[in-house]
Motif scaffolding. Structure first.
Motif, mmCIF file in Angstrom:
data_model
loop_
_atom_site.group_PDB
_atom_site.id
_atom_site.type_symbol
_atom_site.label_atom_id
_atom_site.label_comp_id
_atom_site.label_asym_id
_atom_site.label_seq_id
_atom_site.Cartn_x
_atom_site.Cartn_y
_atom_site.Cartn_z
ATOM 1 N N VAL A 158 13.116 22.535 32.238
ATOM 2 C CA VAL A 158 14.146 23.568 32.408
ATOM 3 C C VAL A 158 15.285 23.348 31.396
ATOM 4 C CG1 VAL A 158 15.934 24.444 33.955
ATOM 5 C CG2 VAL A 158 13.639 23.983 34.834
ATOM 6 N N ALA A 159 15.529 24.331 30.572
ATOM 7 C CA ALA A 159 16.687 24.370 29.648
ATOM 8 C C ALA A 159 16.884 23.056 28.900
ATOM 9 C CB ALA A 159 17.935 24.778 30.413
ATOM 10 N N ASN A 160 18.000 22.382 29.193
ATOM 11 C CA ASN A 160 18.328 21.122 28.530
ATOM 12 C C ASN A 160 18.851 20.133 29.566
ATOM 13 O OD1 ASN A 160 21.295 21.536 28.835
ATOM 14 N ND2 ASN A 160 20.869 23.279 27.495
ATOM 15 N N LEU A 161 19.097 18.910 29.135
ATOM 16 C CA LEU A 161 19.482 17.868 30.091
ATOM 17 C C LEU A 161 20.775 18.210 30.821
ATOM 18 C CD1 LEU A 161 18.920 15.114 31.318
ATOM 19 C CD2 LEU A 161 20.111 14.060 29.386
ATOM 20 N N VAL A 166 21.958 21.126 31.637
ATOM 21 C CA VAL A 166 21.667 22.122 32.675
ATOM 22 C C VAL A 166 20.884 21.487 33.814
ATOM 23 C CG1 VAL A 166 20.347 24.221 33.164
ATOM 24 C CG2 VAL A 166 21.769 24.090 31.115
ATOM 25 N N ARG A 167 19.938 20.605 33.487
ATOM 26 C CA ARG A 167 19.121 20.000 34.544
ATOM 27 C C ARG A 167 19.962 19.087 35.447
ATOM 28 N NH1 ARG A 167 15.459 19.634 30.268
ATOM 29 N NH2 ARG A 167 15.692 17.400 29.969
ATOM 30 N N GLY A 191 7.707 18.961 39.580
ATOM 31 C CA GLY A 191 8.452 17.954 38.846
ATOM 32 C C GLY A 191 8.290 18.114 37.340
ATOM 33 N N GLN A 192 7.075 18.431 36.913
ATOM 34 C CA GLN A 192 6.835 18.647 35.481
ATOM 35 C C GLN A 192 7.600 19.867 34.982
ATOM 36 O OE1 GLN A 192 2.570 18.932 35.180
ATOM 37 N NE2 GLN A 192 2.286 16.996 36.248
ATOM 38 N N HIS A 200 17.701 20.174 39.151
ATOM 39 C CA HIS A 200 16.420 20.077 38.438
ATOM 40 C C HIS A 200 16.140 18.617 38.059
ATOM 41 C CE1 HIS A 200 16.424 24.409 38.290
ATOM 42 N NE2 HIS A 200 17.579 24.416 37.650
ATOM 43 N N ARG A 201 17.188 17.896 37.720
ATOM 44 C CA ARG A 201 17.025 16.491 37.349
ATOM 45 C C ARG A 201 16.559 15.659 38.540
ATOM 46 N NH1 ARG A 201 15.834 13.329 33.049
ATOM 47 N NH2 ARG A 201 17.154 11.486 32.841
ATOM 48 N N GLN A 202 17.135 15.918 39.729
ATOM 49 C CA GLN A 202 16.715 15.197 40.924
ATOM 50 C C GLN A 202 15.253 15.502 41.243
ATOM 51 O OE1 GLN A 202 20.016 16.718 43.406
ATOM 52 N NE2 GLN A 202 20.427 14.603 43.983
#
Length: 288
Positions: free
Chosen positions: A100-103, A105-106, A94-95, A77-79
């Motif tokens: 999604v959840a927290n950093l 998890v992302r 991207g938004q 999710h971060r990528q």
């Protein structure tokens, strides 16, 4: 506490598929682990064999080619949130990834894992269904494509076969005059309700509409009754509001700890109204 298990690290999709076929019900795909490992720690499921697909090169790539945005199943999710390609071609995804959840998890969680786990409270799933995405599944040396709309069949259930690997997600370029938006309501990390809207407008008339409600029922689902009320209409406020109310009435809603059916229908209508208005505005049309 986690019970003992063996991790297998195949180098190819074919090898991973064959491992899943060999171990059957005793094996599961391991990617980010943000969904699978908590379930195993709670003792709700146990797999003596985990097939780690993070050792397969290329499944994390994100690229745009010939009108198709292709996101590898191992893209986190971060990528996705930080990808210049996603920002340019599908900024809504991207938004959504950013929320999604927290950093933690992302950074670890993957798009493929999110989709295959099929937890109903998924933000990316609703957006991908509304965007007309296609999921690519590989089994041994074979490959097949399934629409995101047809992929989910129930709570924690999909059409993916036990020895299939989700390798990527393909999203077509929406083209000019198409606006998209997603609105969610959440009291915790997972949304209580989410609505994705995609509107195509030509010469002031809505020519295509896709309204997907997620997180309130078993799967993200299009609301045909709402979409029918939009096609052939100017994107006026009254038209969008009527469609939003229809979404609230016709959504497949389950009562749970997050709220009653009536409460969720109200939330869906509110989120749908916001999503439709924003989609209309992003499509460079006048929403009154």
């Amino acid at each position: 506490m986690l019970r003992p298990f063996e991790i297998h690290e195949p180098a190819t999709v074919t090898a991973a598929s064959r491992l899943l076929a060999y171990y059957g019900d005793e094996a599961a795909v391991y990617a980010g682990g943000t969904e699978l490992l908590p379930v195993m720690k709670e003792g709700l499921a146990h797999y003596p064999h985990l097939v780690n697909i993070k050792t397969i090169a290329g499944l994390e790539s994100i690229a745009f080619h010939q009108g198709i945005l292709r996101i590898g199943a191992l893209a986190t999710h971060r990528q996705i949130e930080r990808s210049p390609v996603v920002r340019e071609r599908l900024p809504l995804l991207g938004q959504v990834a950013c929320g999604v959840a927290n950093l933690r998890v992302r950074i670890a969680g993957t798009l493929g894992g999110n989709l295959c786990f099929a937890e109903p409270h998924s933000d990316p799933a609703a957006v991908l269904v509304a965007s007309g995405a296609t999921l690519v599944l590989a089994r041994d040396a074979e490959e097949r494509r399934v629409s995101a709309e047809a992929f989910f069949t129930g709570i924690l259930q999909t059409v993916r076969l036990p020895d299939e690997i989700l390798t990527g997600v393909e999203v077509p370029d929406p083209g000019p005059g198409v606006g998209a938006a997603y609105h969610r309501f959440a009291l915790h990390e997972r949304p209580i309700a989410g609505v994705a809207a995609v509107l195509a407008v030509h010469e002031g008339i809505i020519t295509r509409a896709c309204l997907v409600v997620g997180s309130v029922g078993p799967i993200p689902a299009r609301i045909a009754e709402a979409e029918a009320g939009l096609i052939g209409q100017a994107p006026a406020g009254s038209v969008l509001s009527a469609a939003a109310e229809a979404a609230g009435r016709h959504a497949d809603v389950l009562e749970d700890l997050y709220g009653s059916v009536d409460y969720k229908r109200h939330i869906v209508a509110v989120m749908a109204r916001r999503a439709l208005k924003e989609a209309a505005a992003r499509g460079h049309v006048e929403a009154t």
